[in-house]
Motif scaffolding. Structure first.
Motif, short mmCIF file in Angstrom:
data_model
loop_
_atom_site.label_atom_id
_atom_site.label_comp_id
_atom_site.label_asym_id
_atom_site.label_seq_id
_atom_site.Cartn_x
_atom_site.Cartn_y
_atom_site.Cartn_z
N ARG A 1 45.36 49.22 39.40
CA ARG A 1 45.10 48.23 38.36
C ARG A 1 43.60 47.97 38.26
O ARG A 1 43.02 47.97 37.17
N ASP A 2 42.95 47.76 39.41
CA ASP A 2 41.52 47.44 39.42
C ASP A 2 40.64 48.66 39.13
O ASP A 2 39.68 48.57 38.39
N LYS A 3 40.98 49.81 39.71
CA LYS A 3 40.14 51.00 39.54
C LYS A 3 40.25 51.60 38.14
O LYS A 3 39.27 52.00 37.54
N TYR A 4 41.47 51.65 37.60
CA TYR A 4 41.69 52.32 36.32
C TYR A 4 42.02 51.37 35.17
O TYR A 4 42.21 51.81 34.04
N GLY A 5 42.15 50.10 35.46
CA GLY A 5 42.44 49.13 34.41
C GLY A 5 43.87 49.20 33.90
O GLY A 5 44.14 48.78 32.79
N TYR A 6 44.78 49.73 34.72
CA TYR A 6 46.18 49.79 34.30
C TYR A 6 46.73 48.38 34.12
O TYR A 6 46.42 47.47 34.87
N ALA A 7 47.54 48.22 33.13
CA ALA A 7 48.17 46.93 32.84
C ALA A 7 49.63 47.17 32.48
O ALA A 7 49.99 48.25 32.00
N PRO A 8 50.49 46.19 32.70
CA PRO A 8 51.92 46.36 32.41
C PRO A 8 52.21 46.82 30.98
O PRO A 8 53.10 47.63 30.77
#
Length: 69
Positions: A49-56
């Motif tokens: 989530r933090d490294k790649y900006g993944y979000a639900p």
């Protein structure tokens, strides 16, 4: 490869239950059945989530099956 006979996957269908996941876990605990959540979907894992900006909302079909994370 070793077996994992001590693990059983339960997939709850919230629309068919009268209780939520947490209460379901409480009910099992009350019957001496231990439970735990073993895996966080990768797009919700803090590192990714933090490294790649993944979000639900980037994975809506997966997020629909993992509500409550």
């Amino acid at each position: 490869m070793e077996h994992a006979w001590h693990l059983y996957v339960l997939r709850l269908r919230p629309g068919t239950l009268r209780i939520g996941r947490d209460q379901f876990i409480d009910e099992l605990t009350g019957r001496n059945v231990g439970t735990s959540v073993h895996f966080i979907p990768i797009h919700l894992h803090p590192y990714y989530r933090d490294k790649y900006g993944y979000a639900p909302d980037r994975f809506p079909s997966r997020s629909a099956t993992t509500s409550g994370w």
